[in-house]
Scaffold this motif. Sequence first.
Motif, mmCIF file in Angstrom:
data_model
loop_
_atom_site.group_PDB
_atom_site.id
_atom_site.type_symbol
_atom_site.label_atom_id
_atom_site.label_comp_id
_atom_site.label_asym_id
_atom_site.label_seq_id
_atom_site.Cartn_x
_atom_site.Cartn_y
_atom_site.Cartn_z
ATOM 1 N N ALA A 8 0.975 -1.055 0.152
ATOM 2 C CA ALA A 8 -0.083 -0.026 0.076
ATOM 3 C C ALA A 8 0.814 1.489 0.047
ATOM 4 O O ALA A 8 1.782 1.202 0.720
ATOM 5 C CB ALA A 8 -0.756 -0.087 1.248
ATOM 6 N N ASP A 9 0.467 2.118 -0.885
ATOM 7 C CA ASP A 9 1.169 3.340 -1.042
ATOM 8 C C ASP A 9 0.685 4.716 -0.742
ATOM 9 O O ASP A 9 -0.277 4.916 -1.605
ATOM 10 C CB ASP A 9 2.046 3.241 -2.557
ATOM 11 N N HIS A 10 0.894 5.315 0.305
ATOM 12 C CA HIS A 10 0.114 6.550 0.579
ATOM 13 C C HIS A 10 -1.455 6.455 0.390
ATOM 14 O O HIS A 10 -2.046 7.068 -0.249
ATOM 15 C CB HIS A 10 0.438 7.623 -0.206
ATOM 16 N N LEU A 11 -2.116 5.524 1.014
ATOM 17 C CA LEU A 11 -3.241 4.985 1.085
ATOM 18 C C LEU A 11 -4.125 5.983 1.822
ATOM 19 O O LEU A 11 -3.921 6.000 2.984
ATOM 20 C CB LEU A 11 -3.476 3.749 1.496
ATOM 21 N N THR A 12 -5.235 6.470 1.143
ATOM 22 C CA THR A 12 -6.244 7.281 1.914
ATOM 23 C C THR A 12 -7.458 7.043 1.328
ATOM 24 O O THR A 12 -7.732 6.738 0.311
ATOM 25 C CB THR A 12 -6.089 8.902 1.416
ATOM 26 N N ARG A 13 -8.575 7.083 2.337
ATOM 27 C CA ARG A 13 -9.996 6.746 2.191
ATOM 28 C C ARG A 13 -10.742 7.595 2.914
ATOM 29 O O ARG A 13 -10.638 7.656 4.132
ATOM 30 C CB ARG A 13 -10.478 5.414 2.488
ATOM 31 N N ARG A 14 -11.613 8.707 2.082
ATOM 32 C CA ARG A 14 -12.585 9.633 2.748
ATOM 33 C C ARG A 14 -13.755 9.279 2.252
ATOM 34 O O ARG A 14 -14.126 8.994 1.059
ATOM 35 C CB ARG A 14 -12.123 10.923 2.363
ATOM 36 N N TYR A 15 -14.950 9.650 3.155
ATOM 37 C CA TYR A 15 -16.191 9.338 2.653
ATOM 38 C C TYR A 15 -17.133 10.405 3.423
ATOM 39 O O TYR A 15 -16.899 11.046 4.369
ATOM 40 C CB TYR A 15 -16.478 7.647 2.925
ATOM 41 N N ARG A 16 -18.432 10.497 2.670
ATOM 42 C CA ARG A 16 -19.275 11.361 3.499
ATOM 43 C C ARG A 16 -20.137 10.631 4.693
ATOM 44 O O ARG A 16 -20.638 9.488 4.287
ATOM 45 C CB ARG A 16 -20.245 11.908 2.291
ATOM 46 N N ASP A 17 -20.246 11.269 5.594
ATOM 47 C CA ASP A 17 -21.402 10.727 6.614
ATOM 48 C C ASP A 17 -22.385 11.933 6.924
ATOM 49 O O ASP A 17 -21.986 12.970 7.725
ATOM 50 C CB ASP A 17 -20.572 10.512 7.910
ATOM 51 N N GLY A 18 -23.337 11.892 6.306
ATOM 52 C CA GLY A 18 -24.159 13.152 6.405
ATOM 53 C C GLY A 18 -23.693 14.347 5.553
ATOM 54 O O GLY A 18 -23.209 14.185 4.601
ATOM 55 N N GLY A 24 -11.436 7.657 6.729
ATOM 56 C CA GLY A 24 -11.182 6.386 7.547
ATOM 57 C C GLY A 24 -9.588 5.792 7.515
ATOM 58 O O GLY A 24 -9.517 5.123 8.463
ATOM 59 N N CYS A 25 -8.952 6.394 6.556
ATOM 60 C CA CYS A 25 -7.679 5.850 6.454
ATOM 61 C C CYS A 25 -6.987 7.131 5.693
ATOM 62 O O CYS A 25 -7.403 7.476 4.888
ATOM 63 C CB CYS A 25 -7.627 4.678 5.746
ATOM 64 N N GLU A 26 -5.701 7.314 6.228
ATOM 65 C CA GLU A 26 -5.045 8.517 5.674
ATOM 66 C C GLU A 26 -3.563 7.904 5.760
ATOM 67 O O GLU A 26 -2.853 7.944 6.762
ATOM 68 C CB GLU A 26 -5.323 9.779 6.582
ATOM 69 N N ASP A 27 -3.047 8.331 4.374
ATOM 70 C CA ASP A 27 -1.505 8.225 3.888
ATOM 71 C C ASP A 27 -0.915 6.925 4.579
ATOM 72 O O ASP A 27 0.226 7.064 5.289
ATOM 73 C CB ASP A 27 -0.541 9.562 4.514
ATOM 74 N N VAL A 28 -1.638 5.791 4.370
ATOM 75 C CA VAL A 28 -1.008 4.527 5.073
ATOM 76 C C VAL A 28 0.040 4.028 3.921
ATOM 77 O O VAL A 28 -0.480 3.796 2.953
ATOM 78 C CB VAL A 28 -1.896 3.606 5.439
ATOM 79 N N SER A 29 1.178 3.475 4.214
ATOM 80 C CA SER A 29 2.042 3.047 3.282
ATOM 81 C C SER A 29 2.763 1.800 4.128
ATOM 82 O O SER A 29 3.005 1.725 5.108
ATOM 83 C CB SER A 29 3.228 3.855 2.797
ATOM 84 N N LEU A 30 2.466 0.353 3.607
ATOM 85 C CA LEU A 30 3.156 -0.731 4.152
ATOM 86 C C LEU A 30 3.307 -1.957 3.055
ATOM 87 O O LEU A 30 2.810 -1.763 1.993
ATOM 88 C CB LEU A 30 2.333 -1.095 5.151
ATOM 89 N N ALA A 31 4.076 -2.688 3.204
ATOM 90 C CA ALA A 31 4.323 -3.917 2.366
ATOM 91 C C ALA A 31 4.284 -5.258 3.419
ATOM 92 O O ALA A 31 4.666 -5.046 4.606
ATOM 93 C CB ALA A 31 5.771 -3.810 1.906
ATOM 94 N N VAL A 32 3.894 -6.338 2.641
ATOM 95 C CA VAL A 32 3.611 -7.446 3.498
ATOM 96 C C VAL A 32 4.310 -8.574 2.295
ATOM 97 O O VAL A 32 3.860 -8.762 1.293
ATOM 98 C CB VAL A 32 2.241 -7.936 3.849
ATOM 99 N N HIS A 33 5.289 -9.416 3.218
ATOM 100 C CA HIS A 33 6.104 -10.181 1.826
ATOM 101 C C HIS A 33 5.129 -11.702 2.381
ATOM 102 O O HIS A 33 4.646 -12.063 3.513
ATOM 103 C CB HIS A 33 7.418 -10.177 2.543
ATOM 104 N N PRO A 34 5.679 -12.590 1.178
ATOM 105 C CA PRO A 34 5.085 -14.034 1.657
ATOM 106 C C PRO A 34 5.753 -14.506 2.835
ATOM 107 O O PRO A 34 6.921 -14.615 3.406
ATOM 108 C CB PRO A 34 5.836 -14.787 0.266
ATOM 109 N N GLY A 35 4.789 -15.368 3.511
ATOM 110 C CA GLY A 35 5.061 -16.002 4.844
ATOM 111 C C GLY A 35 5.086 -14.857 5.923
ATOM 112 O O GLY A 35 5.496 -15.518 6.952
ATOM 113 N N GLU A 36 4.876 -14.032 5.752
ATOM 114 C CA GLU A 36 4.919 -12.861 7.071
ATOM 115 C C GLU A 36 3.317 -12.592 7.493
ATOM 116 O O GLU A 36 2.383 -12.488 6.866
ATOM 117 C CB GLU A 36 5.438 -11.494 6.533
ATOM 118 N N LEU A 37 3.272 -12.337 8.747
ATOM 119 C CA LEU A 37 2.295 -12.020 9.545
ATOM 120 C C LEU A 37 2.339 -10.557 10.019
ATOM 121 O O LEU A 37 3.144 -10.324 10.849
ATOM 122 C CB LEU A 37 1.672 -13.030 10.608
ATOM 123 N N LEU A 38 1.573 -9.885 9.512
ATOM 124 C CA LEU A 38 1.555 -8.273 9.769
ATOM 125 C C LEU A 38 -0.017 -8.131 10.517
ATOM 126 O O LEU A 38 -1.006 -8.488 10.023
ATOM 127 C CB LEU A 38 1.334 -7.403 8.633
#
Length: 230
Positions: A8-18, A24-38
Amino acid sequence: MPDAALTADHLTRRYRDGHAEVTGCEDVSLAVHPGELLVVRGRSGAGKSTLLRLLGGLDRPSSGTVRIGDVDVSAASEDALVTLRRDVVGFVHQDFGLLPTLTAAENVELPLRVARRPGAERDDRVASALSSVGLDGHARQRPGQLSGGQQQRVAIARALVLPRRVLIADEPTGQLDSETAAQVMELVVALTRERGVATVVATHDPLVIALADRVVELRDGRVRAGRHAA
């Protein structure tokens, strides 16, 4: 270390509530490799479920990208996302998500039917999947005849009955007692290692956190801290 299975690279999710805009999510970056538990930890409302939905292709980001292998999930067509969720990403939920009128074997078989696998292959894969989670003798039982831990094992078998590259689990121990939760998560870890699956688990359960290779903490939709396992 092999190339990341999920990024995930600079992941952001915004939505309307009324009339309000909610992040819900802002500027998230991460990586998960085979065989890894994150493990993604955080309080209720921190954005864990939002992040997992984005990582698994169940929702689209407002900005940023998600990639599974060479596939840009955030830009994929609806048909491509259906294929991805069918063949590449397995999901495990807190409420197990089993169909109550079907047996354990029939629940596990569902992804194979959707993928139109031949009957003989379905039978072999279902038997192998149930065996891998220690439920060889429970194939004909329906969810209501199984304990919570057994139901979650069926859900894990269903998620991994096809050779998934990524496993997404949202609070998978939330309805289990501590002993059963530990058994279920030890199973998840073992399958993650044996099959080289990139596994992401959202939880606030310290038992699960203790088993992680890495932990990231979400607060208000942002990654605030992270650690490697000791």
